[in-house]
Design a protein around this motif. Structure first.
Motif, PDB file in Angstrom:
ATOM      1  N   GLU A 285     105.498   7.887  93.270  1.00 12.49           N
ATOM      2  CA  GLU A 285     105.796   8.508  91.976  1.00 12.49           C
ATOM      3  C   GLU A 285     104.853   7.978  90.900  1.00 12.49           C
ATOM      4  O   GLU A 285     104.408   8.728  90.024  1.00 12.49           O
ATOM      5  CB  GLU A 285     107.254   8.255  91.590  1.00 12.49           C
TER       6      GLU A 285
ATOM      7  N   ALA B  41     108.163   4.807  98.147  1.00  8.56           N
ATOM      8  CA  ALA B  41     108.480   6.075  97.478  1.00  8.56           C
ATOM      9  C   ALA B  41     108.305   5.958  95.965  1.00  8.56           C
ATOM     10  O   ALA B  41     107.792   6.886  95.313  1.00  8.56           O
ATOM     11  CB  ALA B  41     109.912   6.486  97.817  1.00  8.56           C
TER      12      ALA B  41
ATOM     13  N   ASP C 294     111.801   2.149 100.013  1.00 10.35           N
ATOM     14  CA  ASP C 294     112.126   2.547  98.643  1.00 10.35           C
ATOM     15  C   ASP C 294     110.965   2.241  97.698  1.00 10.35           C
ATOM     16  O   ASP C 294     110.646   3.028  96.792  1.00 10.35           O
ATOM     17  CB  ASP C 294     113.383   1.815  98.163  1.00 10.35           C
TER      18      ASP C 294
END
Length: 271
Positions: free
Chosen positions: A135, A131, A128
């Motif tokens: 971004e 990811a 997580d």
């Protein structure tokens, strides 16, 4: 490197401060000593692309010589993962040089816990986090991501100050997540899913080899935690490389002085 060239560091070198020489002489005379150094900025000059970093000429030769001396354990300690540290340093698996990577979460020694062995919760948290950092990079495309077994890091070396500051500030928000440990360094922010530090790892190594003292050289703010856990009051020798506030017991100017420290340690140990 021959004994003659080792004694001079391969050429004329700037004299070390007297307090550093005295401390090197003291710890070199102990029965069991760990000689440890940070990699980037301490043994290897900083470069824009972290994968282009190489140790200053002669440094690894001196460390190899030190590792062959009775009672001396040599370690390279880095925020890099162990495989990358091995690749860039040139230290082979057959050599008696311990590699401690990912700010203490990894080790090349089987008797030290490896942060690469994550449980399911930590593994999911790392995915997580990865990811989310992707971004961040999309919003700041000039920044670079480095992936490690137990962490991800955002690098901004070489970027304009305003661009770097914005990217690091954006990434720092991820450090507020549960179970995430943020560690800021020079032009880098590392976000890990296991709590560890270079100092914790070095103290663990000292217990394993029953060391009387640890010598540790480092240049970055991430090395301050190691300095704090290796106080002079317990007989350790910590050396800050470069300028800036520090809790290290001694200071030298630059990487050339680091090589001189290593040469002096070997010379005194032989003596």
């Amino acid at each position: 490197m021959t004994e003659t060239s080792l004694a001079t560091g391969g050429g004329a070198r700037r004299a070390l401060p007297a307090d550093v020489v005295a401390e090197i002489s003291r710890v070199a005379a102990l029965d069991r000593v760990i000689l440890a150094s940070d990699f980037d900025g301490t043994l290897a000059p900083f470069v824009e692309d972290p994968m282009d970093a190489t140790p200053v000429a002669g440094a690894m030769d001196v460390l190899r010589e030190a590792s062959r001396l009775d009672g001396v354990t040599v370690a390279l300690v880095s925020g890099r993962d162990v495989d990358t540290l091995r690749l860039l340093s040139g230290a082979t698996a057959e050599e008696a040089i311990a590699l401690v990577g990912s700010h203490g979460a990894q080790s090349s020694r089987d008797d030290m816990t490896s942060g690469a062995l994550l449980d399911d919760t930590a593994r999911a948290r790392l995915a997580d986090l990865d990811a989310a950092l992707v971004e961040v990079q999309r919003r700041h495309p000039q920044a670079r991501i480095e992936r490690k077994p137990a962490a991800v890091a955002l690098h901004t070396r070489g970027l304009p100050d305003d661009v770097a500051a914005a990217a690091l500030a954006d990434a720092a928000l991820l450090g507020d997540r549960d179970g995430v440990h943020a560690l800021a360094g020079k032009s880098v922010l590392e976000l890990g899913v296991v709590e560890t530090s270079k100092g914790i790892a070095l103290r663990a190594l000292a217990r394993l080899v029953d060391a009387d003292a640890v010598v540790y050289l480092g240049d970055d703010v991430t090395d301050e935690k190691a300095f704090a856990l290796l106080p002079a009051s317990e007989g350790h020798l910590t050396i800050k490389v470069g300028t800036g506030d520090t809790c290290a017991s001694c200071r030298v100017d630059d990487i050339d002085d680091v090589l001189t420290v290593l040469v002096e340690f070997v010379r005194h140990r032989r003596g």
